[in-house]
Motif scaffolding. Structure first.
Motif, short mmCIF file in Angstrom:
data_model
loop_
_atom_site.label_atom_id
_atom_site.label_comp_id
_atom_site.label_asym_id
_atom_site.label_seq_id
_atom_site.Cartn_x
_atom_site.Cartn_y
_atom_site.Cartn_z
N LYS A 126 56.62 56.65 48.07
CA LYS A 126 56.29 57.80 48.66
C LYS A 126 54.85 58.42 48.07
N LYS A 127 54.64 58.31 46.92
CA LYS A 127 53.43 58.89 46.26
C LYS A 127 52.31 58.06 47.02
N ARG A 128 52.39 56.76 47.13
CA ARG A 128 51.47 55.66 47.61
C ARG A 128 50.86 56.31 48.89
N LEU A 129 52.05 56.30 49.78
CA LEU A 129 51.82 56.62 51.33
C LEU A 129 51.09 58.18 51.16
N THR A 130 51.39 58.99 50.36
CA THR A 130 50.84 60.23 50.41
C THR A 130 49.43 60.20 50.09
N LYS A 131 49.23 59.43 48.82
CA LYS A 131 47.81 59.04 48.46
C LYS A 131 46.81 58.66 49.60
#
Length: 403
Positions: free
Chosen positions: A113-118
């Motif tokens: 999730k964080k990676r996509l957000t990034k």
DNA sequence: AATGACCACAACCGCCTACGG
DNA sequence: GCCGTAGGCGGTTGTGGTCAT
């Protein structure tokens, strides 16, 4: 509603499990199967509630669980399936052998999730964050198409789950030995309750259908679908698929018909909220029809190896925003994966040694999701992102357990 | 070395659904 | 058809470990 939690009983332990408790639970299940979870703790001499035991078993102690780091392919699969299914972790887990829904959920929340957000991609919609600011036209059309496809696959998985349940109910001839391990969510070693054979992860047929829509040539030819050995090579030689539509997203009727020869029964859901499922046929001719609120209808069967006929309107390159007539022009490892990994900045590709170069061109959400840029860029990013997801399905190696 | 912030993951909680009586 | 129970699912919390200051 208002039911008392199973762990409310005084004296029942909560919190982390000790090795001794694990041992007791393992030993008991090994010998007797779990039977009724409610009764298990007492029989096994555990001061835990049945639910806690069940969770401990399914998420941690089960012998067919693979622990440790997620592989690149697993990550790709999770992202791709999440794009299609949303937070339906159990459904996603059925495509990731040896991983539990809980583990996948945790991994998604803490890493992906964080990676996509990034990357500037909304982890919920899998679209660029400020796509809402973009103009409508073709892009929203594409999004609508993709949304439709996701609906189909979602509904199909739902139906498939029912199918599994039904076949389990029918099956009464299999033992529950630990030797043959079923899928992560199918392991039910109940001593006195035989279960069906482990069902291998199945190809998301509808995805093949989607990808199939842009194949302009025959299998094996350039521009055609990959040979069976590259995709899911499922044995259903007589399956056929016919499809006709005047366009997904408009008010005319699209129709897919799967005709299979699976030995499994018919499944269907009727009268959903806004969506209607209709099971038609018999075990040799299965039809499952999905209608959405827009009078588009799709029929699925528990079959594979589909033959596409006419589908251009729904999924021609134009409708996907492509100009070159080939949605699969990008290699997945060089596209989506690199995009993903580059943006993460904390991983390296360790398998195969490909995909480390060629960062230019249509690299998707470039620049770590700066959140600014022209609509065209977003259009491209969005396109590439989804194409990569579809690409993943299409390019899964033949030995992939996933598809 | 101490402390606080952050991270990862196991476990819990509450709701929902299927099923049997 | 109603009700109670068991099991499943997804969201959330708790806890231990790691990192930065």
């Amino acid at each position: 509603m208002g039911r008392t939690p199973c762990c409310d009983k005084v004296g029942l332990k909560k919190g982390p499990w000790t090795p001794e408790e694990d041992q007791k639970l393992l030993a008991y299940i090994d010998e007797h199967g779990h039977g009724s979870w409610r009764a298990l703790p007492f029989k096994a001499g555990l001061q835990r509630c049945g639910k806690s035991c069940r969770l401990r078993w399914t998420n941690y102690l089960r012998p067919d669980i693979k622990r440790g780091k997620f592989s690149l392919q697993e990550e790709q699969t999770i992202i791709q399936l999440h794009a299609l299914l949303g937070n339906r972790w159990s459904a996603i887990a059925t495509h990731l052998p040896k991983r539990t829904d809980n583990e996948i959920k945790n991994y998604w929340n803490t890493h992906l999730k964080k990676r996509l957000t990034k990357m500037g991609i909304d982890p919920v919609t899998h679209k660029p964050k400020n796509e809402a600011l973009l103009s409508n036209d073709g892009q929203s059309k594409n999004a609508a198409n993709l949304s439709h496809m996701a609906q189909w696959e979602s509904a199909r998985l739902e139906a498939e789950a029912r199918l599994v349940r039904q076949s389990k109910l029918r099956s009464n001839s299999n033992s529950n030995s630990f030797g043959s391990l079923p899928g992560p969510n199918e392991f039910t070693p109940v001593s006195n309750k035989p279960v069906g054979p482990p069902t291998p992860p199945r190809c998301p047929d509808i995805l093949k259908a989607w990808t199939g829509t842009v194949w302009t040539n025959k299998p094996g030819e350039a521009g055609g679908p990959p040979p069976a050995s590259l995709g899911c090579d499922l044995e259903s030689p007589t399956s056929t698929l016919s499809y006709s539509t005047t366009g997904i997203g408009d008010n005319t009727t699209g129709f897919i018909e799967f005709v299979g020869n699976s030995s499994e029964g018919i499944i269907g859901k009727e009268e959903g909220e806004g969506n209607n499922w209709k099971g038609i046929g018999n075990p040799s001719t299965q039809l499952l029809e999905f209608k959405d609120g827009m009078e588009n209808s799709v029929s699925f069967g528990a079959s594979h190896d589909m033959t596409m006929t006419s589908i251009e309107d729904a999924w021609n390159p134009e409708s996907l925003g492509g100009n070159d007539g080939n949605v699969y022009s990008g290699n997945f490892m060089n596209g989506f994966t690199e995009l993903l990994l580059n943006s993460s900045g904390d991983r390296s590709v360790s398998d195969g040694g490909d995909g480390e170069s060629d960062s230019g061109g249509d690299g998707g959400a470039s620049g770590g999701g700066s959140g600014s840029g022209s609509g065209d860029e977003y259009s491209e990013d969005n396109k590439n992102y989804w194409n990569s997801i579809l690409d993943l399905v299409n390019s899964s190696p033949s030995d992939s357990p996933m598809f």
